[in-house]
Motif scaffolding. Structure first.
Motif, mmCIF file in Angstrom:
data_model
loop_
_atom_site.group_PDB
_atom_site.id
_atom_site.type_symbol
_atom_site.label_atom_id
_atom_site.label_comp_id
_atom_site.label_asym_id
_atom_site.label_seq_id
_atom_site.Cartn_x
_atom_site.Cartn_y
_atom_site.Cartn_z
ATOM 1 N N ASN A 198 -6.583 33.331 -17.259
ATOM 2 C CA ASN A 198 -6.236 32.074 -17.579
ATOM 3 C C ASN A 198 -7.423 30.971 -17.547
ATOM 4 O OD1 ASN A 198 -3.530 32.838 -17.638
ATOM 5 N ND2 ASN A 198 -3.287 32.814 -15.657
ATOM 6 N N SER A 199 -8.651 31.408 -18.024
ATOM 7 C CA SER A 199 -9.730 30.576 -18.176
ATOM 8 C C SER A 199 -9.922 29.741 -19.394
ATOM 9 C CB SER A 199 -11.091 31.266 -17.757
ATOM 10 O OG SER A 199 -11.205 32.293 -18.599
ATOM 11 N N ARG A 200 -10.334 28.721 -19.436
ATOM 12 C CA ARG A 200 -10.544 27.859 -20.574
ATOM 13 C C ARG A 200 -11.523 26.836 -20.305
ATOM 14 N NH1 ARG A 200 -6.658 25.538 -22.953
ATOM 15 N NH2 ARG A 200 -7.773 23.548 -23.600
ATOM 16 N N PHE A 201 -12.042 26.239 -21.522
ATOM 17 C CA PHE A 201 -12.958 24.878 -21.685
ATOM 18 C C PHE A 201 -12.250 23.796 -21.609
ATOM 19 C CE2 PHE A 201 -16.625 27.976 -23.181
ATOM 20 C CZ PHE A 201 -17.491 27.669 -21.940
ATOM 21 N N ASN A 202 -12.481 22.783 -20.981
ATOM 22 C CA ASN A 202 -11.698 21.474 -20.998
ATOM 23 C C ASN A 202 -12.750 20.504 -21.489
ATOM 24 O OD1 ASN A 202 -9.465 22.475 -19.644
ATOM 25 N ND2 ASN A 202 -10.769 22.395 -17.794
ATOM 26 N N ASN A 203 -12.653 20.272 -22.881
ATOM 27 C CA ASN A 203 -13.362 19.219 -23.701
ATOM 28 C C ASN A 203 -14.825 19.284 -23.184
ATOM 29 O OD1 ASN A 203 -11.036 17.890 -24.793
ATOM 30 N ND2 ASN A 203 -11.066 16.744 -22.765
ATOM 31 N N PHE A 204 -15.465 20.780 -23.527
ATOM 32 C CA PHE A 204 -16.800 21.244 -23.445
ATOM 33 C C PHE A 204 -17.505 20.426 -24.491
ATOM 34 C CE2 PHE A 204 -19.725 24.794 -24.039
ATOM 35 C CZ PHE A 204 -20.779 24.173 -23.521
ATOM 36 N N ALA A 205 -18.403 19.491 -24.333
ATOM 37 C CA ALA A 205 -19.210 18.580 -25.214
ATOM 38 C C ALA A 205 -20.496 19.255 -25.120
ATOM 39 C CB ALA A 205 -19.040 17.075 -25.057
ATOM 40 N N PHE A 206 -21.182 19.283 -26.376
ATOM 41 C CA PHE A 206 -22.617 19.609 -26.370
ATOM 42 C C PHE A 206 -23.047 19.100 -27.387
ATOM 43 C CE2 PHE A 206 -19.920 23.035 -28.125
ATOM 44 C CZ PHE A 206 -20.584 23.609 -29.113
ATOM 45 N N THR A 207 -24.311 19.526 -27.817
ATOM 46 C CA THR A 207 -25.262 18.962 -28.998
ATOM 47 C C THR A 207 -26.161 20.263 -29.213
ATOM 48 O OG1 THR A 207 -25.131 16.650 -28.579
ATOM 49 C CG2 THR A 207 -26.870 17.484 -30.010
ATOM 50 N N LEU B 112 -15.679 21.408 -27.841
ATOM 51 C CA LEU B 112 -15.222 22.871 -27.584
ATOM 52 C C LEU B 112 -13.919 22.790 -26.597
ATOM 53 C CD1 LEU B 112 -15.202 25.766 -28.959
ATOM 54 C CD2 LEU B 112 -16.370 26.308 -26.985
ATOM 55 N N ASP B 113 -12.719 23.139 -27.055
ATOM 56 C CA ASP B 113 -11.586 23.129 -26.272
ATOM 57 C C ASP B 113 -10.617 24.349 -26.443
ATOM 58 O OD1 ASP B 113 -10.158 20.958 -24.179
ATOM 59 O OD2 ASP B 113 -8.441 21.851 -25.719
ATOM 60 N N GLY B 114 -10.433 25.015 -25.463
ATOM 61 C CA GLY B 114 -9.585 26.095 -25.589
ATOM 62 C C GLY B 114 -9.702 27.187 -24.651
ATOM 63 N N GLY B 115 -9.250 28.250 -24.953
ATOM 64 C CA GLY B 115 -9.381 29.507 -23.721
ATOM 65 C C GLY B 115 -10.861 30.263 -24.008
ATOM 66 N N ILE B 116 -11.284 30.650 -22.937
ATOM 67 C CA ILE B 116 -12.288 31.883 -22.885
ATOM 68 C C ILE B 116 -12.011 32.854 -22.048
ATOM 69 C CG2 ILE B 116 -12.857 30.406 -21.005
ATOM 70 C CD1 ILE B 116 -15.952 30.971 -22.029
ATOM 71 N N LYS B 117 -12.298 34.078 -22.609
ATOM 72 C CA LYS B 117 -12.154 35.259 -22.102
ATOM 73 C C LYS B 117 -13.287 35.849 -21.453
ATOM 74 C CE LYS B 117 -8.969 37.771 -24.057
ATOM 75 N NZ LYS B 117 -8.181 38.532 -24.823
ATOM 76 N N LEU B 118 -13.353 36.276 -20.241
ATOM 77 C CA LEU B 118 -14.589 37.302 -19.744
ATOM 78 C C LEU B 118 -14.199 38.406 -19.539
ATOM 79 C CD1 LEU B 118 -14.873 34.066 -18.727
ATOM 80 C CD2 LEU B 118 -16.399 34.861 -17.156
ATOM 81 N N THR B 119 -14.752 39.474 -19.971
ATOM 82 C CA THR B 119 -14.678 40.885 -19.883
ATOM 83 C C THR B 119 -15.818 41.491 -19.151
ATOM 84 O OG1 THR B 119 -15.235 41.490 -21.973
ATOM 85 C CG2 THR B 119 -13.000 40.935 -22.014
ATOM 86 N N GLU B 120 -15.890 42.772 -18.739
ATOM 87 C CA GLU B 120 -16.876 43.405 -18.131
ATOM 88 C C GLU B 120 -18.318 43.376 -19.049
ATOM 89 O OE1 GLU B 120 -14.310 44.607 -18.931
ATOM 90 O OE2 GLU B 120 -13.185 45.451 -17.011
#
Length: 447
Positions: free
Chosen positions: A48-57, A67-75
């Motif tokens: 249930n991890s996600r970026f919340n309004n991840f702003a970058f240049t 960038l906004d939405g889910g992010i999945k971390l695997t092995e």
């Protein structure tokens, strides 16, 4: 064996790891993280991890995104999970793939972004002297490779508000050579040889970016080819074409290939400070090195002038006629062959015959074109046996006066042409003529 519950953790903590690619980060990360395994083989996973309004240049393009939405971390990966990327204008795209690793070693990017009408470039000349500008488009970006050698493959179609500049030469290049060079004496180093070798190796490190851009150009996009920006010698085109760029800033590589068919545009003739309209059908061919670019263009500068001076007729005042000064450019970009011509579309056959006779050599045409560009009027033929006639001199002066007054009319949007003519008679009865005319219905009716 650790677990963590993140609630709006600032992403700025992760910027040092990505500073070669992106900067000016903001936003947060939320979700559950799990870290387990021996220290040399740690496995990081999420739920249930996600970026919340991840702003970058993006460093190379200078374009800010969110960038906004889910992010999945695997092995062995950190990948997007239905994340949406947006520019500052609200245009969006989707992100797939992400960062792959082997126990946080041998990290590699394998990411794809599909976008529509998004901002793709936002640079100025100081950012990239090879090409710069603002670009919007639809297409895809593929980012592959380790952090030390990243390949970006972009395929896009241009959208509205795209303006790309390709400088061929600039005033800054002309100031690189100095008559005197002051060299600072070498300083004695307090470090030993091992430390100096390590320092050199560290300086050589950094991200090498290899950019391949395949661009389908539409007439909505403007392309400025700056032949000599310091004097205003610039070609601006709106057209179609398939153009490929290959850029590697670290190796100072910039190549461009493709054919660009111009639909409309203009050529700023720098030395005469006049803007020519490029006629439809011209093309520019790029052959790798920008200096090997070939031109095949015809540009026209439209003005109004009295034909009487050209044909040495001082007997009466003449209506000003529309005159097109044409330049045809063919061959290499830096040294094209220039051919000049003059077209006066709305004159009667008899006058046209006299005009053709007055422009029967290339030298005469070039002389009259330059006179039209500088003074807005024709000049008498130097080889004419009446060139020293005082009437010719007065005719030319009154033509220049008429041009200045008509320029004022144009600025005031008054659709009239004003003409003067002065004849000096031997009997002392000098004649001064004045005329007012207007061209209506696309020059089909002259009053």
């Amino acid at each position: 064996d650790l677990s963590a519950n993140l609630s709006d953790l600032s992403v700025i903590y992760f910027e040092p790891f990505l500073s070669d690619i992106i900067t000016k980060t903001s936003g947060s990360l939320s979700g559950e993280l799990f870290l387990k395994g021996p220290p040399d083989k740690l496995e990081l996973t999420s739920r249930n991890s996600r970026f919340n309004n991840f702003a970058f240049t993006v460093n190379f393009t200078k374009v800010p995104y969110i960038l906004d939405g889910g992010i999945k971390l695997t092995e062995d990966a950190i990948v997007s999970d239905n994340a949406i990327i947006k520019d500052l204008f609200g245009n969006s795209g989707s992100v797939t793939g992400g960062l792959f690793h082997r126990y946080f070693a041998n990290m590699r990017l394998n990411t794809r972004v599909d976008f529509r009408n998004m901002e793709c470039l936002k640079t100025i000349e100081n950012d990239n002297p090879s090409f710069y500008g603002n670009a919007f488009g639809s297409g895809s970006i593929s980012i592959i490779g380790p952090f030390s050698n990243i390949s970006m493959d972009i395929s896009a179609t241009t959208s509205r508000n795209t303006v790309v500049h390709i400088p061929v030469s600039s005033s800054s290049e002309a100031t690189k050579t100095n008559l005197l060079s002051f060299i600072e004496p070498p300083k004695k180093s307090v470090f030993n040889e091992d430390l100096k070798i390590k320092s050199k190796e560290k300086n050589r490190q950094g991200t090498e970016l290899d950019l391949k851009l395949k661009l389908s150009v539409t007439p909505d996009a403007a392309m400025h080819i700056e032949i000599n920006k310091s004097v205003g010698d610039i070609i601006t085109g709106f057209g179609t074409g398939l153009i490929s760029f290959n850029v590697n800033p670290k190796r100072e590589v910039f190549s461009i290939y493709g054919d660009y068919l111009i639909d409309r545009g203009d050529y700023q003739f720098g030395y005469a400070l006049k803007k020519f309209s490029i006629m439809q059908g011209g093309n520019i061919t790029f052959n790798g090195d920008i200096l090997k670019t070939n031109l095949n263009l015809t540009a026209a500068y439209r003005t109004k002038a009295s034909v009487n001076t050209l044909i040495s007729d001082t007997s009466s005042v003449s209506n000003r006629r529309t005159v097109d000064c044409l330049i045809k450019m063919t061959g290499p970009l830096m040294n094209p062959a220039l051919t000049f011509s003059i077209d006066i579309p709305d004159i009667d056959p008899t006058t046209k015959t006299r005009v053709t006779a007055a422009l029967n050599t290339e030298d005469k045409v070039v002389r009259q074109v330059m006179s039209l560009l500088v003074t807005g009027s024709f000049v008498p033929d130097m080889q004419s046996n009446i060139v020293n006639n005082t009437n010719i001199l007065y005719s030319n002066l009154t033509e220049i006066l008429s041009n200045q007054l008509n320029n004022i009319f144009n600025q005031l949007e008054i659709p009239l042409d004003l003409n003067f003519n002065y004849q000096q008679a031997s009997n002392g009865k000098d004649v001064f003529d004045a005329a007012i005319s207007a061209q209506l219905l696309n020059n089909r009716v002259i009053v």
